[in-house]
Design a protein around this motif. Structure first.
Motif, mmCIF file in Angstrom:
data_model
loop_
_atom_site.group_PDB
_atom_site.id
_atom_site.type_symbol
_atom_site.label_atom_id
_atom_site.label_comp_id
_atom_site.label_asym_id
_atom_site.label_seq_id
_atom_site.Cartn_x
_atom_site.Cartn_y
_atom_site.Cartn_z
ATOM 1 N N VAL A 81 0.826 -1.214 0.000
ATOM 2 C CA VAL A 81 0.000 0.000 0.000
ATOM 3 C C VAL A 81 0.856 1.258 0.000
ATOM 4 O O VAL A 81 0.611 2.195 -0.760
ATOM 5 C CB VAL A 81 -0.974 -0.010 1.202
ATOM 6 C CG1 VAL A 81 -1.638 1.347 1.389
ATOM 7 C CG2 VAL A 81 -2.029 -1.091 1.009
ATOM 8 N N GLU A 82 1.881 1.286 0.845
ATOM 9 C CA GLU A 82 2.718 2.479 0.939
ATOM 10 C C GLU A 82 3.434 2.770 -0.382
ATOM 11 O O GLU A 82 3.489 3.909 -0.836
ATOM 12 C CB GLU A 82 3.729 2.354 2.080
ATOM 13 C CG GLU A 82 3.128 2.520 3.468
ATOM 14 C CD GLU A 82 2.384 1.297 3.993
ATOM 15 O OE1 GLU A 82 2.334 0.234 3.312
ATOM 16 O OE2 GLU A 82 1.808 1.395 5.083
ATOM 17 N N ALA A 83 3.971 1.726 -1.022
ATOM 18 C CA ALA A 83 4.670 1.910 -2.298
ATOM 19 C C ALA A 83 3.710 2.362 -3.388
ATOM 20 O O ALA A 83 4.035 3.243 -4.191
ATOM 21 C CB ALA A 83 5.378 0.619 -2.706
ATOM 22 N N ALA A 84 2.523 1.777 -3.434
ATOM 23 C CA ALA A 84 1.542 2.169 -4.452
ATOM 24 C C ALA A 84 1.071 3.605 -4.227
ATOM 25 O O ALA A 84 0.897 4.365 -5.186
ATOM 26 C CB ALA A 84 0.360 1.206 -4.444
ATOM 27 N N LEU A 85 0.909 3.992 -2.978
ATOM 28 C CA LEU A 85 0.501 5.363 -2.673
ATOM 29 C C LEU A 85 1.585 6.356 -3.082
ATOM 30 O O LEU A 85 1.295 7.396 -3.684
ATOM 31 C CB LEU A 85 0.173 5.492 -1.189
ATOM 32 C CG LEU A 85 -0.406 6.811 -0.715
ATOM 33 C CD1 LEU A 85 -1.678 7.169 -1.465
ATOM 34 C CD2 LEU A 85 -0.682 6.736 0.789
ATOM 35 N N ALA A 86 2.821 6.021 -2.813
ATOM 36 C CA ALA A 86 3.937 6.882 -3.224
ATOM 37 C C ALA A 86 3.985 6.996 -4.750
ATOM 38 O O ALA A 86 4.202 8.091 -5.293
ATOM 39 C CB ALA A 86 5.255 6.334 -2.684
ATOM 40 N N LEU A 97 -6.426 9.539 2.397
ATOM 41 C CA LEU A 97 -6.488 8.756 3.632
ATOM 42 C C LEU A 97 -5.147 8.048 3.776
ATOM 43 O O LEU A 97 -4.764 7.259 2.912
ATOM 44 C CB LEU A 97 -7.632 7.734 3.575
ATOM 45 C CG LEU A 97 -7.769 6.773 4.750
ATOM 46 C CD1 LEU A 97 -8.167 7.523 6.017
ATOM 47 C CD2 LEU A 97 -8.788 5.690 4.433
ATOM 48 N N GLU A 98 -4.448 8.332 4.854
ATOM 49 C CA GLU A 98 -3.140 7.714 5.107
ATOM 50 C C GLU A 98 -3.282 6.204 5.256
ATOM 51 O O GLU A 98 -4.334 5.713 5.681
ATOM 52 C CB GLU A 98 -2.521 8.298 6.379
ATOM 53 C CG GLU A 98 -2.127 9.750 6.267
ATOM 54 C CD GLU A 98 -0.964 9.982 5.309
ATOM 55 O OE1 GLU A 98 -0.103 9.106 5.169
ATOM 56 O OE2 GLU A 98 -0.942 11.068 4.701
ATOM 57 N N ILE A 108 -5.142 -0.347 4.104
ATOM 58 C CA ILE A 108 -5.831 0.453 3.100
ATOM 59 C C ILE A 108 -5.259 1.864 3.073
ATOM 60 O O ILE A 108 -4.621 2.309 4.033
ATOM 61 C CB ILE A 108 -7.359 0.535 3.333
ATOM 62 C CG1 ILE A 108 -7.667 1.284 4.638
ATOM 63 C CG2 ILE A 108 -7.989 -0.839 3.288
ATOM 64 C CD1 ILE A 108 -9.131 1.665 4.785
ATOM 65 N N ALA A 109 -5.498 2.551 1.981
ATOM 66 C CA ALA A 109 -5.208 3.979 1.837
ATOM 67 C C ALA A 109 -6.098 4.486 0.714
ATOM 68 O O ALA A 109 -6.607 3.700 -0.096
ATOM 69 C CB ALA A 109 -3.737 4.223 1.497
ATOM 70 N N VAL A 110 -6.303 5.802 0.665
ATOM 71 C CA VAL A 110 -7.090 6.410 -0.409
ATOM 72 C C VAL A 110 -6.330 7.623 -0.918
ATOM 73 O O VAL A 110 -5.754 8.381 -0.140
ATOM 74 C CB VAL A 110 -8.496 6.836 0.086
ATOM 75 C CG1 VAL A 110 -9.280 7.549 -1.015
ATOM 76 C CG2 VAL A 110 -9.282 5.633 0.586
ATOM 77 N N PHE A 111 -6.330 7.782 -2.242
ATOM 78 C CA PHE A 111 -5.739 8.963 -2.857
ATOM 79 C C PHE A 111 -6.727 9.517 -3.875
ATOM 80 O O PHE A 111 -7.653 8.834 -4.301
ATOM 81 C CB PHE A 111 -4.397 8.642 -3.527
ATOM 82 C CG PHE A 111 -4.503 7.717 -4.708
ATOM 83 C CD1 PHE A 111 -4.666 8.221 -5.994
ATOM 84 C CD2 PHE A 111 -4.432 6.341 -4.540
ATOM 85 C CE1 PHE A 111 -4.768 7.367 -7.088
ATOM 86 C CE2 PHE A 111 -4.530 5.483 -5.623
ATOM 87 C CZ PHE A 111 -4.693 6.002 -6.903
ATOM 88 N N ASP A 112 -6.533 10.769 -4.240
ATOM 89 C CA ASP A 112 -7.282 11.369 -5.339
ATOM 90 C C ASP A 112 -6.425 11.273 -6.588
ATOM 91 O O ASP A 112 -5.229 11.594 -6.552
ATOM 92 C CB ASP A 112 -7.561 12.857 -5.067
ATOM 93 C CG ASP A 112 -8.606 13.073 -3.991
ATOM 94 O OD1 ASP A 112 -9.407 12.156 -3.741
ATOM 95 O OD2 ASP A 112 -8.625 14.174 -3.412
ATOM 96 N N GLY A 120 -9.105 3.798 -3.913
ATOM 97 C CA GLY A 120 -8.599 3.079 -2.761
ATOM 98 C C GLY A 120 -7.551 2.045 -3.129
ATOM 99 O O GLY A 120 -7.561 1.495 -4.224
ATOM 100 N N LEU A 121 -6.670 1.803 -2.175
ATOM 101 C CA LEU A 121 -5.657 0.750 -2.287
ATOM 102 C C LEU A 121 -5.875 -0.226 -1.152
ATOM 103 O O LEU A 121 -6.145 0.171 -0.013
ATOM 104 C CB LEU A 121 -4.257 1.365 -2.167
ATOM 105 C CG LEU A 121 -3.897 2.450 -3.189
ATOM 106 C CD1 LEU A 121 -2.599 3.126 -2.800
ATOM 107 C CD2 LEU A 121 -3.804 1.827 -4.580
ATOM 108 N N LEU A 122 -5.763 -1.506 -1.443
ATOM 109 C CA LEU A 122 -5.948 -2.552 -0.447
ATOM 110 C C LEU A 122 -4.796 -3.541 -0.583
ATOM 111 O O LEU A 122 -4.543 -4.058 -1.671
ATOM 112 C CB LEU A 122 -7.283 -3.263 -0.693
ATOM 113 C CG LEU A 122 -7.600 -4.485 0.162
ATOM 114 C CD1 LEU A 122 -7.745 -4.103 1.630
ATOM 115 C CD2 LEU A 122 -8.877 -5.140 -0.335
ATOM 116 N N GLY A 123 -4.070 -3.753 0.483
ATOM 117 C CA GLY A 123 -2.943 -4.676 0.437
ATOM 118 C C GLY A 123 -2.655 -5.300 1.779
ATOM 119 O O GLY A 123 -3.346 -5.046 2.768
#
Length: 124
Positions: A81-86, A97-98, A108-112, A120-123
């Motif tokens: 999740v952290e790598a995909a968010l970055a 959402l951090e 989970i995390a959410v980005f625009d 959303g990301l789910l990992g």
């Protein structure tokens, strides 16, 4: 054979959806009546949606003053999740959402995206 988003082998098919709304009881009734979704209410603020006796496929939650979003967010599976968010940020996305742990679902995390759509990301 090629795969696309419609085939189960596609690694980034939607994994979960979350509907955050100012009136969760109304939303639960609406979607239950419209689609026949079984809804399992966990508490006053959140309910799982999915097949009776099966794995839930999403949730409907009560949005409050501190909610990171309202509306529907589709979550996509990622190994990290952290790598995909970055990576999303490198490509022009913005964190909404951090990353956080969710019991029974992983992280989970959410980005625009660059157009402001929440994703959303789910990992693990």
């Amino acid at each position: 054979m090629t795969t696309d988003a419609r085939t189960p082998e596609h690694p980034h098919r939607p994994a979960w959806f979350d509907l955050s709304t100012p009136d969760a009881p109304r939303a639960r009734r609406f979607y239950r009546d419209l689609f026949g979704w079984p809804v399992q209410q966990l508490d006053e603020t959140y309910a799982l949606v999915g097949a009776d006796g099966g794995e839930p496929t999403g949730g409907i939650g009560q949005a409050g003053p501190g909610s990171p979003y309202t509306g529907i967010v589709v979550y996509f599976p990622v190994p990290d999740v952290e790598a995909a968010l970055a990576r999303a940020e490198e490509l022009g996305g913005r964190r909404r959402l951090e990353p956080q742990s969710v019991p029974g679902r992983g992280r989970i995390a959410v980005f625009d995206d660059p157009d402001g759509n929440p994703v959303g990301l789910l990992g693990a």
